[in-house]
Design a protein around this motif. Structure first.
Motif, PDB file in Angstrom:
ATOM      1  N   LEU A 221     -18.886  11.370  15.827  1.00  9.98           N
ATOM      2  CA  LEU A 221     -18.321  11.125  14.439  1.00  9.98           C
ATOM      3  C   LEU A 221     -16.670  11.472  14.619  1.00  9.98           C
ATOM      4  O   LEU A 221     -16.068  10.734  14.045  1.00  9.98           O
ATOM      5  N   GLY A 222     -16.000  12.283  15.221  1.00 12.21           N
ATOM      6  CA  GLY A 222     -14.658  12.581  15.333  1.00 12.21           C
ATOM      7  C   GLY A 222     -13.909  11.410  15.826  1.00 12.21           C
ATOM      8  O   GLY A 222     -12.922  11.230  15.330  1.00 12.21           O
ATOM      9  N   ILE A 223     -14.374  10.798  16.913  1.00 12.91           N
ATOM     10  CA  ILE A 223     -13.779   9.721  17.587  1.00 12.91           C
ATOM     11  C   ILE A 223     -13.822   8.570  16.620  1.00 12.91           C
ATOM     12  O   ILE A 223     -12.815   7.784  16.117  1.00 12.91           O
ATOM     13  N   ALA A 224     -15.116   8.381  16.099  1.00 12.72           N
ATOM     14  CA  ALA A 224     -15.124   7.133  15.001  1.00 12.72           C
ATOM     15  C   ALA A 224     -14.292   7.240  13.892  1.00 12.72           C
ATOM     16  O   ALA A 224     -13.823   6.530  13.434  1.00 12.72           O
ATOM     17  N   GLY A 225     -14.241   8.600  13.374  1.00 14.05           N
ATOM     18  CA  GLY A 225     -13.442   8.905  12.174  1.00 14.05           C
ATOM     19  C   GLY A 225     -11.999   8.770  12.570  1.00 14.05           C
ATOM     20  O   GLY A 225     -11.174   8.050  11.703  1.00 14.05           O
ATOM     21  N   LEU A 226     -11.510   9.120  13.587  1.00 15.02           N
ATOM     22  CA  LEU A 226     -10.030   8.986  13.875  1.00 15.02           C
ATOM     23  C   LEU A 226      -9.725   7.365  14.201  1.00 15.02           C
ATOM     24  O   LEU A 226      -8.637   7.081  13.396  1.00 15.02           O
ATOM     25  N   VAL A 227     -10.501   6.562  14.797  1.00 17.86           N
ATOM     26  CA  VAL A 227     -10.477   5.279  15.002  1.00 17.86           C
ATOM     27  C   VAL A 227     -10.433   4.527  13.839  1.00 17.86           C
ATOM     28  O   VAL A 227      -9.492   3.623  13.212  1.00 17.86           O
ATOM     29  N   LEU A 228     -11.271   5.103  12.692  1.00 24.76           N
ATOM     30  CA  LEU A 228     -11.355   4.435  11.567  1.00 24.76           C
ATOM     31  C   LEU A 228     -10.010   4.758  10.788  1.00 24.76           C
ATOM     32  O   LEU A 228      -9.610   3.702   9.775  1.00 24.76           O
ATOM     33  N   ILE A 229      -9.660   6.138  10.852  1.00 28.44           N
ATOM     34  CA  ILE A 229      -8.369   6.274  10.055  1.00 28.44           C
ATOM     35  C   ILE A 229      -7.076   5.386  10.377  1.00 28.44           C
ATOM     36  O   ILE A 229      -6.387   4.898   9.844  1.00 28.44           O
ATOM     37  N   LEU A 230      -7.232   5.368  11.947  1.00 28.00           N
ATOM     38  CA  LEU A 230      -6.114   4.490  12.475  1.00 28.00           C
ATOM     39  C   LEU A 230      -6.084   3.060  12.156  1.00 28.00           C
ATOM     40  O   LEU A 230      -5.190   2.119  11.491  1.00 28.00           O
ATOM     41  N   LEU A 231      -7.396   2.373  11.887  1.00 29.17           N
ATOM     42  CA  LEU A 231      -7.555   1.046  11.517  1.00 29.17           C
ATOM     43  C   LEU A 231      -7.439   1.002  10.066  1.00 29.17           C
ATOM     44  O   LEU A 231      -6.690  -0.004   9.517  1.00 29.17           O
ATOM     45  N   ILE A 232      -7.488   1.894   9.196  1.00 26.13           N
ATOM     46  CA  ILE A 232      -7.322   1.958   7.866  1.00 26.13           C
ATOM     47  C   ILE A 232      -5.967   2.139   7.601  1.00 26.13           C
ATOM     48  O   ILE A 232      -5.187   1.296   6.689  1.00 26.13           O
ATOM     49  N   GLY A 233      -5.106   3.188   8.298  1.00 25.58           N
ATOM     50  CA  GLY A 233      -3.539   2.803   8.372  1.00 25.58           C
ATOM     51  C   GLY A 233      -3.077   1.680   8.537  1.00 25.58           C
ATOM     52  O   GLY A 233      -2.008   1.089   7.779  1.00 25.58           O
ATOM     53  N   ALA A 234      -3.655   0.869   9.525  1.00 24.93           N
ATOM     54  CA  ALA A 234      -2.887  -0.564   9.994  1.00 24.93           C
ATOM     55  C   ALA A 234      -3.347  -1.443   8.809  1.00 24.93           C
ATOM     56  O   ALA A 234      -2.399  -2.221   8.753  1.00 24.93           O
ATOM     57  N   THR A 236      -3.826  -1.048   5.837  1.00 18.21           N
ATOM     58  CA  THR A 236      -2.913  -0.740   4.645  1.00 18.21           C
ATOM     59  C   THR A 236      -1.546  -0.901   4.929  1.00 18.21           C
ATOM     60  O   THR A 236      -0.926  -1.619   3.938  1.00 18.21           O
ATOM     61  N   TRP A 237      -0.940  -0.905   6.096  1.00 19.58           N
ATOM     62  CA  TRP A 237       0.449  -1.201   6.428  1.00 19.58           C
ATOM     63  C   TRP A 237       0.561  -2.680   6.442  1.00 19.58           C
ATOM     64  O   TRP A 237       1.576  -2.828   5.749  1.00 19.58           O
ATOM     65  N   ILE A 238      -0.306  -3.287   6.853  1.00 21.66           N
ATOM     66  CA  ILE A 238      -0.316  -4.964   6.696  1.00 21.66           C
ATOM     67  C   ILE A 238      -0.359  -5.407   5.123  1.00 21.66           C
ATOM     68  O   ILE A 238       0.418  -6.237   4.739  1.00 21.66           O
ATOM     69  N   VAL A 239      -1.465  -4.695   4.682  1.00 21.81           N
ATOM     70  CA  VAL A 239      -1.577  -5.105   3.222  1.00 21.81           C
ATOM     71  C   VAL A 239      -0.291  -4.957   2.242  1.00 21.81           C
ATOM     72  O   VAL A 239       0.186  -5.881   1.335  1.00 21.81           O
ATOM     73  N   VAL A 240       0.150  -3.659   2.421  1.00 22.80           N
ATOM     74  CA  VAL A 240       1.313  -2.979   1.672  1.00 22.80           C
ATOM     75  C   VAL A 240       2.472  -3.899   1.784  1.00 22.80           C
ATOM     76  O   VAL A 240       3.328  -4.071   1.012  1.00 22.80           O
ATOM     77  N   ARG A 241       2.600  -4.160   3.280  1.00 24.21           N
ATOM     78  CA  ARG A 241       3.845  -5.123   3.509  1.00 24.21           C
ATOM     79  C   ARG A 241       3.746  -6.498   2.817  1.00 24.21           C
ATOM     80  O   ARG A 241       4.771  -6.822   2.566  1.00 24.21           O
ATOM     81  N   LEU A 242       2.598  -6.995   2.747  1.00 25.19           N
ATOM     82  CA  LEU A 242       2.608  -8.244   2.161  1.00 25.19           C
ATOM     83  C   LEU A 242       2.991  -8.196   0.788  1.00 25.19           C
ATOM     84  O   LEU A 242       3.418  -8.849   0.077  1.00 25.19           O
ATOM     85  N   VAL A 243       2.734  -7.021   0.054  1.00 27.23           N
ATOM     86  CA  VAL A 243       2.730  -6.682  -1.425  1.00 27.23           C
ATOM     87  C   VAL A 243       4.295  -6.563  -1.640  1.00 27.23           C
ATOM     88  O   VAL A 243       5.067  -6.695  -2.516  1.00 27.23           O
ATOM     89  N   VAL A 244       4.655  -5.420  -0.625  1.00 29.70           N
ATOM     90  CA  VAL A 244       6.106  -4.799  -0.883  1.00 29.70           C
ATOM     91  C   VAL A 244       7.131  -5.712  -0.600  1.00 29.70           C
ATOM     92  O   VAL A 244       8.207  -5.671  -1.277  1.00 29.70           O
ATOM     93  N   THR A 245       6.840  -6.739   0.305  1.00 30.98           N
ATOM     94  CA  THR A 245       8.076  -7.607   0.778  1.00 30.98           C
ATOM     95  C   THR A 245       8.597  -8.399  -0.344  1.00 30.98           C
ATOM     96  O   THR A 245       9.749  -8.488  -0.765  1.00 30.98           O
ATOM     97  N   PRO A 246       7.619  -8.986  -1.172  1.00 35.72           N
ATOM     98  CA  PRO A 246       8.198  -9.768  -2.492  1.00 35.72           C
ATOM     99  C   PRO A 246       8.941  -8.680  -3.482  1.00 35.72           C
ATOM    100  O   PRO A 246       9.938  -9.052  -4.166  1.00 35.72           O
ATOM    101  N   ILE A 247       8.430  -7.594  -3.620  1.00 35.48           N
ATOM    102  CA  ILE A 247       9.114  -6.565  -4.290  1.00 35.48           C
ATOM    103  C   ILE A 247      10.482  -6.178  -4.086  1.00 35.48           C
ATOM    104  O   ILE A 247      11.461  -6.072  -4.577  1.00 35.48           O
TER     105      ILE A 247
END
Length: 555
Positions: A221-234, A236-247
């Motif tokens: 669970l710990g390893i899966a949670g850490l990997v999931l957090i990293l995936l969520i961060g990545a 989110t970074w890509i999605v926010v970048r797509l949104v923030v760039t026009p801003i």
């Protein structure tokens, strides 16, 4: 290239930034600055933090649930095994006709072997229940718990002793052969041994396997949670970048628009919300550009109208002036009423001529077409000339004009015509409002600036009046008669003259204590000012100390 080593400036800058980040003591400051300046960083950080909390809560819940299920499953199995072993042992005792100590001892050993086989446990303890008559055939207590014998608590023994035919269990910590500890369960029940009486049977079960299973689940669970957090961060970074760039593009475009680049626009792509924002922004920019152009055209037309009217009026005004001068020169030959009319005509024509000249000057400033003709000039000499030119007016008012120049004999690169006009306006204004009291004109200088101050001790002004003192055509007291033929534009033009030199024109005043106007100019063309050699408020000021200055700020 840098020093011929083959590294570019960009490479060096990247290395320098990395070196700065290696300084861990500066991390809090850098992270705080990044938090304030980057919307993308804040969004990703908040998303990862909240996702981490949610994953941790879910992980803890799953871990606790799995642990409880493993324990409950193992407990049920232990109770079944213990009950089966106890029943088998009691069956051996019930079927035996042993009568002496040896037979009973052998019988107990057989029962112990059967319990070990039935329960799959090597931790077996058999204790004779207290409170029975002493017997020579009763076998001695025995235990294979070893160092864990102490886990059989008095409370558990008391429950077993008082409740024959029932099972009781207790969660304990068992010692291992290598000195470690593992969780376990001790199950106790009561046996009846022929001839010997009642005995307590305790069977210990290790939960090491269940603990290992739980540790594996928690680790997974710990390893899966850490990997999931990293995936969520990545993600989110890509999605926010797509949104923030026009801003970011919109922010940069708005800054350029605010700085005066009215032709800049946001690229319009697609039909989504960002595209709608871009179209709305571009429409607003188009409307703003159109309105500014209309206002600029209107202002230009107004300025040209004032300039043209002023120029066109000069010809008839010159004719009127010549005719008026002829009448004025022969006024002594006219009847008294006509003589007074000629005098009024002469005065008003002079004032009209001054007004036209000031309007032309103001129109030049409004049009931005003012050009300075600078030359090294001594402000003390200009002040002396201005005082000499207004001395007769001062004498008529009973005003004594004094020039003080402790450090003003230094030249400054200024337009002498405009500075002379400022001095004339300031000193004349002081005479008009000085109520016959002394006026002190002081000139001082330092290494970067020259200052002229005109201090009067007349009626003074309130804070609300000071706020309008440089406004065009404004008068503190409209009912007060002008004695020097002013047009109401003198201080406004003086302010423009000071600004075009890169200088300050500031005023301090207080009712009943007079006023002090201070002109500060840089000594060199295109120089900048940081302070003034002359104090404001003046050293002899005893009232409020607010002053209003060149840029419309209180200084």
């Amino acid at each position: 290239m840098v020093g011929g080593t083959g590294y570019t400036r960009s490479t060096w800058r990247d290395w320098r930034d990395w070196r700065d980040w290696r300084d861990w003591r500066g991390w809090p400051t850098r992270i705080a600055r990044l938090w304030r300046s980057s919307l993308q960083f804040r969004t990703v950080t908040i998303t990862v933090a909240l996702s981490g909390v949610a994953i941790m809560v879910v992980g803890v819940y799953i871990s606790v649930s799995v642990g409880n299920d493993l324990f409950q499953s193992r407990l049920n199995q232990v109770l079944v095994d213990s009950n089966r072993a106890t029943t088998a042992a009691q069956g051996i005792f019930d079927a035996s006709d042993a009568a002496d100590r040896v037979e009973v001892q052998t019988l107990v050993g057989s029962a112990r072997t059967l319990v070990t086989a039935a329960s799959s446990s090597q931790m077996i303890a058999i204790f004779r229940a207290p409170g029975q008559d002493a017997s020579t055939v009763a076998p001695q207590d025995s235990s294979s718990f070893g160092a864990s014998t102490g886990v059989i608590t008095p409370d558990l023994r008391l429950q077993v002793q008082e409740n024959a035919g029932e099972q009781f269990w207790q969660s304990v910590t068992l010692a291992t052969d290598d000195g470690g500890q593992v969780p376990g369960i001790v199950v106790g029940s009561q046996l009846t041994v022929p001839v010997a009486g009642r005995y307590e049977l305790y069977i210990g079960y290790s939960l090491a396997d269940a603990e290992a299973t739980l540790a594996f689940v928690q680790r997974t669970l710990g390893i899966a949670g850490l990997v999931l957090i990293l995936l969520i961060g990545a993600v989110t970074w890509i999605v926010v970048r797509l949104v923030v760039t026009p801003i970011r593009v919109a922010a940069a475009t708005s800054q350029r628009l605010a700085s005066g680049d009215l032709g800049v626009r946001i690229p319009e792509k697609g039909e989504d919300v960002i595209a709608t924002l871009a179209r709305s922004f571009n429409g607003m920019a188009d409307s703003l550009q159109s309105q500014i152009k209309e206002l600029a055209d209107l202002s230009e037309v107004q300025q040209r109208f004032v300039s043209d009217v002023s120029h066109e009026l000069r010809t008839p005004l010159t004719t009127i002036r010549l005719a008026g001068d002829v009448l004025y020169d022969h006024r002594s030959t006219f009847p008294p009423a006509v003589e007074r009319t000629a005098e009024l005509l002469h005065t008003q024509v002079e004032r009209f001529e001054l007004l036209l000249s000031d309007l032309l000057e103001i129109s030049k400033y409004d049009a931005g077409s003012v050009e300075l003709e600078t030359e090294p000039t001594n402000l003390v000499h200009l002040a002396e000339d201005a005082i000499d030119g207004l001395r007769s007016l001062g004498d008529s008012k009973g005003t004594v004009l004094t020039l003080v120049a402790p450090g003003g004999h230094l030249d400054a690169d200024v337009d002498p015509r405009r500075i002379r006009r400022i001095m004339h306006n300031l000193i004349g204004n002081a005479i008009e409002h000085g109520e016959g009291k002394p006026i002190i004109v002081s000139v001082d200088s330092n290494e970067s600036a020259v200052a002229l101050s005109v201090r009067d001790y007349g009626m003074g002004m309130s804070q609300s009046e000071m706020a309008h003192v440089f406004d065009r055509f404004w008068r503190a007291d409209p009912s007060r008669k002008r004695t020097i033929g002013g047009t109401g534009l003198g201080l406004s033009i003086s302010l423009e003259d000071a600004v075009v030199h890169g200088g300050w024109l500031q005023v301090w005043s207080h009712p009943g204590e007079g006023s002090c106007f201070r002109l500060t100019l840089p000594r060199t063309a295109n120089g900048t000012l940081s302070s003034s050699p002359s104090p404001l408020p003046p050293a002899d000021a005893g009232g409020a100390t607010a002053a209003r200055g060149t840029e419309g700020h209180y200084a």
